[in-house]
Design a protein around this motif. Structure first.
Motif, mmCIF file in Angstrom:
data_model
loop_
_atom_site.group_PDB
_atom_site.id
_atom_site.type_symbol
_atom_site.label_atom_id
_atom_site.label_comp_id
_atom_site.label_asym_id
_atom_site.label_seq_id
_atom_site.Cartn_x
_atom_site.Cartn_y
_atom_site.Cartn_z
ATOM 1 N N ASN A 75 0.826 -1.208 0.000
ATOM 2 C CA ASN A 75 0.000 0.000 0.000
ATOM 3 C C ASN A 75 0.864 1.262 0.000
ATOM 4 O O ASN A 75 0.508 2.259 0.618
ATOM 5 C CB ASN A 75 -0.949 -0.010 1.201
ATOM 6 N N GLY A 76 2.010 1.200 -0.669
ATOM 7 C CA GLY A 76 2.861 2.372 -0.789
ATOM 8 C C GLY A 76 4.034 2.415 0.159
ATOM 9 O O GLY A 76 4.908 3.260 0.007
ATOM 10 N N THR A 77 4.070 1.527 1.149
ATOM 11 C CA THR A 77 5.194 1.491 2.091
ATOM 12 C C THR A 77 6.141 0.370 1.696
ATOM 13 O O THR A 77 5.715 -0.780 1.552
ATOM 14 C CB THR A 77 4.700 1.273 3.527
ATOM 15 N N VAL A 78 7.415 0.701 1.515
ATOM 16 C CA VAL A 78 8.376 -0.289 1.035
ATOM 17 C C VAL A 78 9.762 0.074 1.571
ATOM 18 O O VAL A 78 10.033 1.236 1.885
ATOM 19 C CB VAL A 78 8.374 -0.343 -0.514
ATOM 20 N N LYS A 101 13.799 -1.276 9.162
ATOM 21 C CA LYS A 101 14.277 -0.033 9.764
ATOM 22 C C LYS A 101 14.337 1.100 8.746
ATOM 23 O O LYS A 101 14.505 2.258 9.130
ATOM 24 C CB LYS A 101 15.670 -0.244 10.358
ATOM 25 N N ASN A 102 14.251 0.781 7.450
ATOM 26 C CA ASN A 102 14.418 1.787 6.393
ATOM 27 C C ASN A 102 13.185 1.869 5.502
ATOM 28 O O ASN A 102 13.294 1.953 4.280
ATOM 29 C CB ASN A 102 15.655 1.454 5.547
ATOM 30 N N LEU A 103 11.985 1.814 6.091
ATOM 31 C CA LEU A 103 10.753 1.888 5.314
ATOM 32 C C LEU A 103 10.489 3.321 4.861
ATOM 33 O O LEU A 103 10.722 4.276 5.609
ATOM 34 C CB LEU A 103 9.569 1.383 6.144
ATOM 35 N N VAL A 104 10.012 3.462 3.618
ATOM 36 C CA VAL A 104 9.669 4.771 3.063
ATOM 37 C C VAL A 104 8.282 4.677 2.428
ATOM 38 O O VAL A 104 7.796 3.587 2.112
ATOM 39 C CB VAL A 104 10.707 5.243 2.018
ATOM 40 N N LYS A 105 7.657 5.821 2.243
ATOM 41 C CA LYS A 105 6.335 5.903 1.620
ATOM 42 C C LYS A 105 6.485 6.456 0.209
ATOM 43 O O LYS A 105 7.089 7.522 0.006
ATOM 44 C CB LYS A 105 5.427 6.818 2.445
ATOM 45 N N VAL A 106 5.964 5.725 -0.778
ATOM 46 C CA VAL A 106 6.054 6.165 -2.172
ATOM 47 C C VAL A 106 4.658 6.515 -2.660
ATOM 48 O O VAL A 106 3.668 5.884 -2.264
ATOM 49 C CB VAL A 106 6.691 5.074 -3.064
ATOM 50 N N PRO A 114 2.697 7.920 -10.473
ATOM 51 C CA PRO A 114 2.035 9.145 -10.947
ATOM 52 C C PRO A 114 2.561 9.667 -12.277
ATOM 53 O O PRO A 114 1.793 10.197 -13.081
ATOM 54 C CB PRO A 114 2.309 10.159 -9.823
ATOM 55 N N HIS A 115 3.862 9.537 -12.522
ATOM 56 C CA HIS A 115 4.430 10.135 -13.732
ATOM 57 C C HIS A 115 5.747 9.446 -14.056
ATOM 58 O O HIS A 115 6.242 8.597 -13.305
ATOM 59 C CB HIS A 115 4.651 11.640 -13.541
ATOM 60 N N VAL A 116 6.317 9.819 -15.186
ATOM 61 C CA VAL A 116 7.588 9.243 -15.637
ATOM 62 C C VAL A 116 8.728 9.787 -14.775
ATOM 63 O O VAL A 116 8.747 10.965 -14.424
ATOM 64 C CB VAL A 116 7.843 9.580 -17.122
ATOM 65 N N MET A 117 9.648 8.891 -14.435
ATOM 66 C CA MET A 117 10.789 9.314 -13.619
ATOM 67 C C MET A 117 11.977 8.392 -13.897
ATOM 68 O O MET A 117 11.807 7.213 -14.190
ATOM 69 C CB MET A 117 10.438 9.281 -12.134
ATOM 70 N N GLU A 118 13.155 8.988 -13.822
ATOM 71 C CA GLU A 118 14.396 8.227 -13.965
ATOM 72 C C GLU A 118 15.096 8.159 -12.615
ATOM 73 O O GLU A 118 15.076 9.131 -11.850
ATOM 74 C CB GLU A 118 15.313 8.871 -15.011
ATOM 75 N N GLY A 119 15.722 7.016 -12.352
ATOM 76 C CA GLY A 119 16.453 6.838 -11.111
ATOM 77 C C GLY A 119 17.871 6.383 -11.400
ATOM 78 O O GLY A 119 18.120 5.656 -12.361
ATOM 79 N N LYS A 120 18.796 6.804 -10.543
ATOM 80 C CA LYS A 120 20.195 6.450 -10.766
ATOM 81 C C LYS A 120 20.864 6.185 -9.430
ATOM 82 O O LYS A 120 20.641 6.885 -8.448
ATOM 83 C CB LYS A 120 20.924 7.577 -11.508
ATOM 84 N N TYR A 121 21.676 5.144 -9.401
ATOM 85 C CA TYR A 121 22.542 4.884 -8.261
ATOM 86 C C TYR A 121 23.789 4.178 -8.772
ATOM 87 O O TYR A 121 23.676 3.084 -9.341
ATOM 88 C CB TYR A 121 21.852 4.037 -7.192
ATOM 89 N N SER A 122 24.928 4.805 -8.599
ATOM 90 C CA SER A 122 26.194 4.243 -9.068
ATOM 91 C C SER A 122 26.058 3.894 -10.552
ATOM 92 O O SER A 122 25.735 4.752 -11.363
ATOM 93 C CB SER A 122 26.573 3.025 -8.226
ATOM 94 N N GLY A 123 26.264 2.628 -10.930
ATOM 95 C CA GLY A 123 26.147 2.242 -12.330
ATOM 96 C C GLY A 123 24.744 1.865 -12.743
ATOM 97 O O GLY A 123 24.490 1.586 -13.912
ATOM 98 N N GLY A 124 23.804 1.839 -11.785
ATOM 99 C CA GLY A 124 22.423 1.468 -12.099
ATOM 100 C C GLY A 124 21.628 2.665 -12.575
ATOM 101 O O GLY A 124 21.686 3.753 -11.988
ATOM 102 N N ALA A 175 14.200 6.506 -8.017
ATOM 103 C CA ALA A 175 13.142 6.983 -8.917
ATOM 104 C C ALA A 175 11.819 7.145 -8.174
ATOM 105 O O ALA A 175 11.105 8.137 -8.360
ATOM 106 C CB ALA A 175 12.984 6.009 -10.087
ATOM 107 N N LEU A 176 11.475 6.188 -7.315
ATOM 108 C CA LEU A 176 10.197 6.248 -6.606
ATOM 109 C C LEU A 176 10.164 7.403 -5.605
ATOM 110 O O LEU A 176 9.130 8.061 -5.434
ATOM 111 C CB LEU A 176 9.931 4.919 -5.887
ATOM 112 N N LEU A 177 11.300 7.650 -4.944
ATOM 113 C CA LEU A 177 11.317 8.703 -3.934
ATOM 114 C C LEU A 177 11.308 10.096 -4.558
ATOM 115 O O LEU A 177 10.936 11.074 -3.894
ATOM 116 C CB LEU A 177 12.553 8.543 -3.038
ATOM 117 N N LYS A 178 11.724 10.220 -5.810
ATOM 118 C CA LYS A 178 11.699 11.521 -6.483
ATOM 119 C C LYS A 178 10.328 11.846 -7.053
ATOM 120 O O LYS A 178 10.093 12.980 -7.488
ATOM 121 C CB LYS A 178 12.757 11.565 -7.594
#
Length: 199
Positions: A75-78, A101-106, A114-124, A175-178
């Motif tokens: 339900n949006g918490t991951v 311990k590191n749950l966030v709400k998306v 909701p919309h298009v988004m790009e996500g990046k971390y290191s080489g990913g 990407a989800l958090l942005k």
């Protein structure tokens, strides 16, 4: 008789050296794994990847395991976590504890993003975009675990960079958090929800 006694001593040494420690590890891992489930039964765990690491020592090789785990309530918490231990069950249990311990709400909108988004971390590097109802989760293994745990049922996603599951999971979270919640944008601008999407 001498051979029989030597074998007994060798067996006893093995029991004291390895099996007792492994057995104790499994008991501890099982208790840690069961306790959070009883208190937080709404969270579901998904193991994304398990990696075995071998360390060469004087007596041979010592194996340890690392597991990356994603938990969510649908339900949006991951959240995601990494666990390392000498046994697979212990590594997964530690990963689950770390993820909780590191749950966030998306933000979600009609079971999609909701919309298009790009996500990046290191080489990913990942691209996430909304999809029509009934499309399903069109994504790779590491991203699929994140979306399903978050409760996203329709989404189009593509991994364009590293295939390392650690980088892919973290880039997906980026990407989800942005992403921004359309309801909050509509309230902040004082316009209707339809105008947010249609302009």
């Amino acid at each position: 008789m001498a051979e029989f006694n030597n074998n007994n001593r060798g067996g006893g040494g093995n029991d004291r050296g390895g099996n007792d420690r492994r057995g104790g590890g499994n008991d501890r891992g099982g208790n840690r794994d069961q306790a959070p489930r009883a208190g937080e039964s709404d969270l579901k765990e998904k193991v994304v990847a398990i990696n075995r690491v071998a360390k060469v020592v004087k007596g041979g090789r010592r194996f340890s395991f690392s597991a990356i785990v994603v938990v969510g309530d649908g339900n949006g918490t991951v959240g995601y976590g990494l666990g390392k231990a000498n046994e697979v069950t212990d590594a997964i249990a530690k990963g689950i504890d770390d993820a909780k311990k590191n749950l966030v709400k998306v933000p979600l909108y009609k079971h999609t993003v909701p919309h298009v988004m790009e996500g990046k971390y290191s080489g990913g590097f990942v691209l996430v975009q909304p999809a029509a109802a009934g499309t399903g989760v069109i994504a790779g293994g590491a991203m699929r675990a994140v979306f399903e745990s978050a409760g996203i049922k329709d989404v189009l996603a593509k991994s364009k960079g590293s295939s390392n599951p650690h980088n892919v999971v973290k880039a997906t979270f980026d990407a989800l958090l942005k992403m921004r919640d359309p309801m909050q944008i509509a309230q902040a601008r004082g316009i209707t929800l339809s105008r947010v999407f249609n302009g």
